[in-house]
Design a protein around this motif. Sequence first.
Motif, short mmCIF file in Angstrom:
data_model
loop_
_atom_site.label_atom_id
_atom_site.label_comp_id
_atom_site.label_asym_id
_atom_site.label_seq_id
_atom_site.Cartn_x
_atom_site.Cartn_y
_atom_site.Cartn_z
N THR A 77 0.73 -1.26 0.00
CA THR A 77 -0.09 -0.04 -0.04
C THR A 77 0.78 1.17 0.02
O THR A 77 2.07 1.33 0.34
CB THR A 77 -1.10 -0.08 1.21
N GLY A 78 0.24 2.37 -0.04
CA GLY A 78 0.98 3.67 -0.25
C GLY A 78 1.61 3.94 1.02
O GLY A 78 2.66 4.59 1.18
N ASN A 79 1.02 3.42 2.27
CA ASN A 79 1.52 3.87 3.49
C ASN A 79 2.33 2.73 3.98
O ASN A 79 3.13 2.59 5.17
CB ASN A 79 0.51 4.01 4.49
N GLY A 80 2.93 1.79 2.94
CA GLY A 80 3.84 0.81 3.16
C GLY A 80 3.30 -0.46 3.80
O GLY A 80 4.31 -1.49 3.97
N GLY A 81 2.05 -0.50 4.16
CA GLY A 81 1.48 -1.77 4.42
C GLY A 81 1.83 -3.06 3.37
O GLY A 81 1.55 -2.99 2.34
N ILE A 82 2.01 -4.28 3.77
CA ILE A 82 2.38 -5.40 2.93
C ILE A 82 0.90 -5.99 2.88
O ILE A 82 0.25 -6.42 3.71
CB ILE A 82 3.35 -6.08 3.57
#
Length: 239
Positions: free
Chosen positions: A193-198
């Motif tokens: 995701t854009g916020n870095g979530g995998i």
Amino acid sequence: MTRPSGRSANALRTIELIPHVSKHAEGSCLVKFGDTHVLCTASVEERVPGWMKGTGSGWVTGEYGMLPRSTGQRMDREAARGKQSGRTQEIQRLIGRALRAVVDMQGLGERQVRVDCDVLQADGGTRTASVTGGFVALHLAFQHLVSIGLLEQVPVTDTVSAISCGIYEGVSVLDLDYDEDSAADTDANFVVTGNGGIVEIQGTAEAAPFSEEQFLELLGLARQGCDSLSALQRDVLGI
């Protein structure tokens, strides 16, 4: 190590996200990862699968296919063979999971969006291109629903994109094309995701097992690549 394309180890191919390419679909995007081109369309249906009726929640699903001459030799249409391959089913499930990870289903209401990803030309990374372009098509469909008053706001919590990484001639590299993918010691796909979530990681050693250190190198490259893809998505969508 010299990559067949001449790119540096951490370089993406030339990426293009071209919106509004379909006259009829509520949302559409032609995505290009180098010579891999995928047409993504998002179609809104004012109904949900039977098992979701009455829940007040919506649904997003993905479908995937390759055109007969998207590769070096013509392949038969899966419809002509009478069934989808295991690979096709696996990829479209991946697309659906990736997109649902960033959609507020209650905010969507009782409607379904089908995101179709049709590969026009394949040169490696068709699934990652499909996720990345599919999100743009989906978001555009939501923007359309807002514009005609069916939604108050776009029911999306974040961007989502995908990229491949691999170990080629002993070096961790980003965004494999076909020449690299077919010869890689390890190949992996990352959905982030854009916020870095995998959202998902698919990784396979084609030869010797890879180490945790190498995995972290691949993850670092994937984060870098998805950061660039997310920025491009936001720019195209104006968000």
